[in-house]
Motif scaffolding. Structure first.
Motif, short mmCIF file in Angstrom:
data_model
loop_
_atom_site.label_atom_id
_atom_site.label_comp_id
_atom_site.label_asym_id
_atom_site.label_seq_id
_atom_site.Cartn_x
_atom_site.Cartn_y
_atom_site.Cartn_z
N VAL A 249 0.80 -1.22 0.00
CA VAL A 249 0.00 0.00 0.00
C VAL A 249 0.84 1.28 0.00
O VAL A 249 0.31 2.36 -0.23
N LEU A 250 2.14 1.16 0.26
CA LEU A 250 3.01 2.33 0.29
C LEU A 250 4.35 1.97 -0.32
O LEU A 250 5.01 1.02 0.11
N LEU A 251 4.75 2.72 -1.34
CA LEU A 251 6.04 2.51 -1.97
C LEU A 251 7.06 3.47 -1.37
O LEU A 251 6.77 4.65 -1.18
N VAL A 252 8.24 2.95 -1.05
CA VAL A 252 9.30 3.74 -0.44
C VAL A 252 10.53 3.64 -1.33
O VAL A 252 11.04 2.55 -1.59
N GLU A 253 11.01 4.79 -1.80
CA GLU A 253 12.14 4.82 -2.72
C GLU A 253 13.09 5.95 -2.34
O GLU A 253 12.64 7.07 -2.06
N VAL B 287 16.98 12.05 -0.97
CA VAL B 287 15.54 12.34 -0.95
C VAL B 287 14.76 11.03 -0.92
O VAL B 287 14.98 10.16 -1.76
N ARG B 288 13.88 10.89 0.05
CA ARG B 288 13.03 9.70 0.13
C ARG B 288 11.66 10.03 -0.46
O ARG B 288 11.02 11.00 -0.05
N VAL B 289 11.21 9.21 -1.37
CA VAL B 289 9.90 9.38 -2.01
C VAL B 289 8.94 8.33 -1.45
O VAL B 289 9.20 7.13 -1.54
N LEU B 290 7.85 8.80 -0.87
CA LEU B 290 6.81 7.93 -0.34
C LEU B 290 5.59 8.05 -1.25
O LEU B 290 5.07 9.16 -1.45
N ARG C 282 17.56 13.52 3.75
CA ARG C 282 17.58 14.97 3.97
C ARG C 282 16.24 15.63 3.67
O ARG C 282 15.99 16.76 4.09
N ALA C 283 15.39 14.96 2.89
CA ALA C 283 14.09 15.53 2.52
C ALA C 283 13.18 14.40 2.07
O ALA C 283 13.64 13.32 1.68
N VAL C 284 11.87 14.66 2.14
CA VAL C 284 10.87 13.66 1.78
C VAL C 284 9.89 14.25 0.78
O VAL C 284 9.45 15.40 0.91
N VAL C 285 9.55 13.45 -0.23
CA VAL C 285 8.47 13.77 -1.18
C VAL C 285 7.34 12.79 -0.92
O VAL C 285 7.55 11.58 -0.90
#
Length: 256
Positions: free
Chosen positions: A19-23, A28-31, A64-67
């Motif tokens: 249900v949640l993709l983490v890359e 930068v981490r993309v959720l 350092r940051a999340v999208v």
């Protein structure tokens, strides 16, 4: 690079991955909310997975940051109403758990030291609208439909109301809550609910540009700035200035 959030049983990790993709894209981490067939509606599993992933991102010094974004044609259509019949009054523990999860998620991003930018296209309604404006910055697509239509379903938008009131003047906020009016992308930008408006297929790219600029800043200084920004919002002017002076003194140790 796809990452797995540790510290959970294998079955729970696999369910969260559904249900949640983490890359990770560098620092930068993309959720990505990953229930596109449900317009990324927030059921308990997704709500829990996203909260856990945000905590993990905030605790990981490499991030350092999340999208935050959604798969498919919508960002998030709010709470999954199909789950509500199972949360009956004779199951108070389940009802309270779901409410606590939702309340935590609505405020979690602004409480993190790591900055979060939401990349929003299509529907961002109810709890999804709360997530969109709960991020530190928000990029929206021109196809945005933003609002709180809960009363149409005889549901009080109780857990998202605090966030909306803090970001929008009361007359328009009450109109949205009481009539279900949806804002367009241009209106969201006009009223300060969005930082950028781009074509729908460009929202993630635009959000990544913001996240990469954050990632280039000294992380301790950015964390201190973010913490101070939200802390002084609720302080009287004199107390806010004192808090700023304290951070200013600490800043000397952050300079490169």
């Amino acid at each position: 690079m796809t990452v797995t959030i540790g510290g959970q049983p294998a079955a729970a990790t696999a369910a969260a991955a559904d249900v949640l993709l983490v890359e990770d894209r560098g620092p930068v981490r993309v959720l990505t909310l990953n229930r596109p067939d449900k317009l990324n509606a927030l059921d308990t599993a997704l709500t829990r997975a996203l909260s856990t992933a945000l905590t993990a991102a905030g605790d990981d010094g490499r991030v350092r940051a999340v999208v935050l974004t959604g798969a498919g044609r919508a960002f998030c259509s709010g709470a999954d109403l199909s789950e509500f019949p199972a949360l009956t009054p004779d199951q108070p523990e389940a009802v309270l758990e779901r409410a606590a999860l939702t309340a935590r998620l609505q405020t979690q991003m602004q409480g993190m030291g790591t900055p979060v930018v939401a990349a929003v296209r299509g529907a961002a309604v109810g709890g999804g609208a709360g997530l969109a404006i709960g991020a530190d910055m928000t990029v929206v697509g021109t196809d945005l439909k933003f609002g709180y239509p809960e009363l149409r379903h005889s549901i009080v938008p109780a857990l998202v109301m605090a966030g909306l009131q803090r970001q929008l003047h009361r007359k328009l906020a009450f109109e949205m809550i009481s009539t279900g009016r949806l804002l367009t992308a241009a209106e969201a930008l006009e009223h300060g609910l969005a930082n950028r408006v781009v074509e729908p297929d460009k929202v993630v790219d635009a959000a990544l540009e913001i996240a990469e600029r954050w990632a280039a800043v000294e992380p301790r200084a950015l964390r201190a700035a973010k913490d101070l920004f939200y802390r002084v919002a609720d302080l009287p002017t004199e107390a806010a200035m004192r808090a700023g002076q304290d951070v200013n003194a600490l800043m000397r140790g952050f300079r490169r």
